[in-house]
Design a protein around this motif. Structure first.
Motif, PDB file in Angstrom:
ATOM      1  N   TYR A 124      12.317   2.820  -4.686  1.00 17.14           N
ATOM      2  CA  TYR A 124      12.742   1.425  -4.552  1.00 17.14           C
ATOM      3  C   TYR A 124      13.303   0.912  -5.873  1.00 17.14           C
ATOM      4  O   TYR A 124      14.353   0.260  -5.902  1.00 17.14           O
ATOM      5  N   SER A 125      12.642   1.225  -6.959  1.00 16.46           N
ATOM      6  CA  SER A 125      13.101   0.795  -8.284  1.00 16.46           C
ATOM      7  C   SER A 125      14.473   1.382  -8.601  1.00 16.46           C
ATOM      8  O   SER A 125      15.357   0.684  -9.110  1.00 16.46           O
ATOM      9  N   ASP A 126      14.665   2.674  -8.289  1.00 15.45           N
ATOM     10  CA  ASP A 126      15.969   3.306  -8.508  1.00 15.45           C
ATOM     11  C   ASP A 126      17.049   2.661  -7.634  1.00 15.45           C
ATOM     12  O   ASP A 126      18.167   2.416  -8.090  1.00 15.45           O
ATOM     13  N   ALA A 127      16.710   2.397  -6.374  1.00 14.59           N
ATOM     14  CA  ALA A 127      17.662   1.773  -5.457  1.00 14.59           C
ATOM     15  C   ALA A 127      18.018   0.359  -5.920  1.00 14.59           C
ATOM     16  O   ALA A 127      19.183  -0.046  -5.847  1.00 14.59           O
ATOM     17  N   MET A 128      17.036  -0.392  -6.427  1.00 17.60           N
ATOM     18  CA  MET A 128      17.310  -1.742  -6.935  1.00 17.60           C
ATOM     19  C   MET A 128      18.208  -1.688  -8.161  1.00 17.60           C
ATOM     20  O   MET A 128      19.099  -2.512  -8.324  1.00 17.60           O
ATOM     21  N   GLY A 129      17.969  -0.712  -9.045  1.00 20.61           N
ATOM     22  CA  GLY A 129      18.820  -0.560 -10.217  1.00 20.61           C
ATOM     23  C   GLY A 129      20.258  -0.267  -9.824  1.00 20.61           C
ATOM     24  O   GLY A 129      21.197  -0.849 -10.377  1.00 20.61           O
ATOM     25  N   SER A 130      20.432   0.611  -8.853  1.00 18.37           N
ATOM     26  CA  SER A 130      21.770   0.940  -8.363  1.00 18.37           C
ATOM     27  C   SER A 130      22.418  -0.283  -7.708  1.00 18.37           C
ATOM     28  O   SER A 130      23.594  -0.576  -7.929  1.00 18.37           O
ATOM     29  N   TYR A 131      21.631  -1.005  -6.902  1.00 17.47           N
ATOM     30  CA  TYR A 131      22.142  -2.214  -6.260  1.00 17.47           C
ATOM     31  C   TYR A 131      22.577  -3.242  -7.300  1.00 17.47           C
ATOM     32  O   TYR A 131      23.663  -3.826  -7.198  1.00 17.47           O
ATOM     33  N   GLU A 132      21.756  -3.475  -8.312  1.00 18.51           N
ATOM     34  CA  GLU A 132      22.080  -4.471  -9.344  1.00 18.51           C
ATOM     35  C   GLU A 132      23.343  -4.090 -10.113  1.00 18.51           C
ATOM     36  O   GLU A 132      24.163  -4.949 -10.434  1.00 18.51           O
ATOM     37  N   ARG A 133      23.511  -2.801 -10.420  1.00 14.77           N
ATOM     38  CA  ARG A 133      24.726  -2.363 -11.125  1.00 14.77           C
ATOM     39  C   ARG A 133      25.965  -2.593 -10.266  1.00 14.77           C
ATOM     40  O   ARG A 133      26.977  -3.106 -10.747  1.00 14.77           O
ATOM     41  N   HIS A 134      25.874  -2.220  -8.992  1.00 16.33           N
ATOM     42  CA  HIS A 134      27.009  -2.414  -8.090  1.00 16.33           C
ATOM     43  C   HIS A 134      27.293  -3.904  -7.900  1.00 16.33           C
ATOM     44  O   HIS A 134      28.449  -4.331  -7.930  1.00 16.33           O
ATOM     45  N   ALA A 135      26.246  -4.693  -7.693  1.00 19.70           N
ATOM     46  CA  ALA A 135      26.407  -6.134  -7.492  1.00 19.70           C
ATOM     47  C   ALA A 135      27.049  -6.780  -8.716  1.00 19.70           C
ATOM     48  O   ALA A 135      27.935  -7.620  -8.589  1.00 19.70           O
ATOM     49  N   GLU A 136      26.621  -6.376  -9.900  1.00 18.54           N
ATOM     50  CA  GLU A 136      27.193  -6.949 -11.128  1.00 18.54           C
ATOM     51  C   GLU A 136      28.660  -6.582 -11.273  1.00 18.54           C
ATOM     52  O   GLU A 136      29.472  -7.390 -11.723  1.00 18.54           O
ATOM     53  N   THR A 137      29.032  -5.368 -10.881  1.00 19.04           N
ATOM     54  CA  THR A 137      30.438  -4.959 -10.929  1.00 19.04           C
ATOM     55  C   THR A 137      31.279  -5.833 -10.003  1.00 19.04           C
ATOM     56  O   THR A 137      32.350  -6.310 -10.396  1.00 19.04           O
ATOM     57  N   VAL A 138      30.792  -6.067  -8.791  1.00 19.16           N
ATOM     58  CA  VAL A 138      31.512  -6.909  -7.827  1.00 19.16           C
ATOM     59  C   VAL A 138      31.613  -8.335  -8.356  1.00 19.16           C
ATOM     60  O   VAL A 138      32.685  -8.954  -8.317  1.00 19.16           O
ATOM     61  N   ARG A 139      30.516  -8.861  -8.868  1.00 17.45           N
ATOM     62  CA  ARG A 139      30.531 -10.231  -9.391  1.00 17.45           C
ATOM     63  C   ARG A 139      31.487 -10.352 -10.577  1.00 17.45           C
ATOM     64  O   ARG A 139      32.225 -11.330 -10.700  1.00 17.45           O
ATOM     65  N   GLN A 140      31.471  -9.361 -11.460  1.00 17.47           N
ATOM     66  CA  GLN A 140      32.340  -9.407 -12.639  1.00 17.47           C
ATOM     67  C   GLN A 140      33.816  -9.370 -12.232  1.00 17.47           C
ATOM     68  O   GLN A 140      34.646 -10.020 -12.860  1.00 17.47           O
ATOM     69  N   GLN A 141      34.134  -8.656 -11.159  1.00 22.49           N
ATOM     70  CA  GLN A 141      35.510  -8.655 -10.651  1.00 22.49           C
ATOM     71  C   GLN A 141      35.909 -10.054 -10.188  1.00 22.49           C
ATOM     72  O   GLN A 141      37.040 -10.491 -10.423  1.00 22.49           O
ATOM     73  N   HIS A 142      34.984 -10.768  -9.563  1.00 19.04           N
ATOM     74  CA  HIS A 142      35.273 -12.136  -9.124  1.00 19.04           C
ATOM     75  C   HIS A 142      35.406 -13.086 -10.325  1.00 19.04           C
ATOM     76  O   HIS A 142      36.224 -14.001 -10.297  1.00 19.04           O
ATOM     77  N   ASN A 180       0.805  -1.217   0.000  1.00 19.59           N
ATOM     78  CA  ASN A 180       0.000   0.000   0.000  1.00 19.59           C
ATOM     79  C   ASN A 180       0.845   1.277   0.000  1.00 19.59           C
ATOM     80  O   ASN A 180       0.341   2.356   0.252  1.00 19.59           O
ATOM     81  N   ALA A 181       2.140   1.171  -0.290  1.00 17.89           N
ATOM     82  CA  ALA A 181       3.026   2.344  -0.316  1.00 17.89           C
ATOM     83  C   ALA A 181       2.711   3.221  -1.526  1.00 17.89           C
ATOM     84  O   ALA A 181       2.098   2.777  -2.504  1.00 17.89           O
ATOM     85  N   SER A 182       3.183   4.450  -1.465  1.00 21.01           N
ATOM     86  CA  SER A 182       2.907   5.406  -2.549  1.00 21.01           C
ATOM     87  C   SER A 182       3.717   5.061  -3.794  1.00 21.01           C
ATOM     88  O   SER A 182       4.703   4.333  -3.742  1.00 21.01           O
ATOM     89  N   ARG A 183       3.286   5.635  -4.895  1.00 16.30           N
ATOM     90  CA  ARG A 183       3.968   5.425  -6.172  1.00 16.30           C
ATOM     91  C   ARG A 183       5.401   5.964  -6.105  1.00 16.30           C
ATOM     92  O   ARG A 183       6.321   5.379  -6.665  1.00 16.30           O
ATOM     93  N   ALA A 184       5.595   7.068  -5.407  1.00 16.14           N
ATOM     94  CA  ALA A 184       6.934   7.661  -5.265  1.00 16.14           C
ATOM     95  C   ALA A 184       7.863   6.709  -4.512  1.00 16.14           C
ATOM     96  O   ALA A 184       9.043   6.571  -4.854  1.00 16.14           O
TER      97      ALA A 184
END
Length: 195
Positions: A131-149, A122-126
Motif C-alpha cells: 500500500y505504501s509503495d502504491a501510494m508513493g507511485s500514485y502521489e508521483r503520478h498525481a503530482e506530474t499531472v497537477r504540475q502539467q496543469h 489487521n492486514a499483514s505488514r507486507a
C-alpha cells in the motif's frame, strides 16, 4: 450560512437548457443557477458550482488585504499580452483571486487514476508495504499531472498559479488553514521574483 451577512445559494432549475450553469454575484450574495444534464443521471456540472464557491470563500480573504495587494500592481505588466479578460489585466485583486482559485482547483483535481485503498487495520505488514509503495507511485503520478496543469495555467497568463500552488502545498503539510496563511502568502510574496 448567513451568519456574516453573506450567502452562497445554489438553485436547481429544470427549465433551463440542459447542463447549463450560471453564476452571479449580487453584493455579498453568490448565486448559482444550474440545470441538470439531459442524460438519465441528470448530473449538474459541479466544477462550475465549486469554482463559484471558491470565489465566495476566497474573495473576502483577498479583499481584506487591500493595502498588501497594492504592492503587487507591477505584476499586471506581465499579463498585458496574455489572452485574459480585461478585468484580470487591470485589477490585481481579480488576478490574484483567480490565480489562487486555480491553484486550489489543481490541488484538489481528479488526476485520472484511482487512489489506492488503505488496507484493513489487521492486514499483514507486507500488505501495508505494498500500500505504501502504491501510494508513493500514485502521489508521483498525481503530482506530474497537477504540475502539467500548473504549467498550462502559467502559459495562459495566470502568472501566480505556480506561486500559490507551491504555497498551498506547504500550507497543507503544515496543517494551516487558508484563512490563517493568506496574509503570509500575500505579504511574503517576492514581487520582483514573480514578475
Amino acid at each position: 450560512s448567513t451568519y456574516d451577512g453573506r450567502r452562497f445559494l445554489v438553485l436547481l432549475e429544470p427549465m433551463l437548457a440542459p447542463s447549463t450553469t450560471n453564476a452571479r454575484v449580487y453584493g455579498s450574495d453568490y448565486i448559482v443557477v444550474a440545470s441538470p444534464a439531459g442524460s438519465p443521471l441528470g448530473a449538474v456540472h459541479m466544477d462550475e458550482v465549486r469554482h463559484t464557491y471558491l470565489h465566495y470563500e476566497i474573495e473576502p480573504l483577498v479583499y481584506s488585504r487591500g493595502t498588501a495587494i497594492k504592492r503587487l500592481i507591477p505584476l499586471l505588466k506581465s499579463v498585458q499580452d496574455a489572452p485574459l479578460d480585461f478585468a484580470y489585466k487591470s485589477d490585481i485583486s481579480a488576478l490574484l483571486t483567480e490565480c489562487l482559485i486555480k491553484s486550489v482547483e489543481i490541488h484538489t483535481m481528479d488526476v485520472g487514476i484511482p487512489k489506492p485503498q488503505k488496507p484493513e487495520a489487521n492486514a499483514s505488514r507486507a500488505t501495508f508495504g505494498k500500500y505504501s509503495d502504491a501510494m508513493g507511485s500514485y502521489e508521483r503520478h498525481a503530482e506530474t499531472v497537477r504540475q502539467q496543469h500548473v504549467d498550462l495555467a502559467m502559459r495562459q497568463g495566470w502568472v501566480l498559479v505556480a506561486y500559490f500552488y507551491e504555497k498551498l502545498g506547504q500550507m497543507e503539510k503544515d496543517s494551516i488553514s487558508l484563512k490563517d496563511d493568506i496574509g503570509e502568502m500575500v505579504y511574503g510574496m517576492d514581487v520582483d521574483r514573480e514578475a
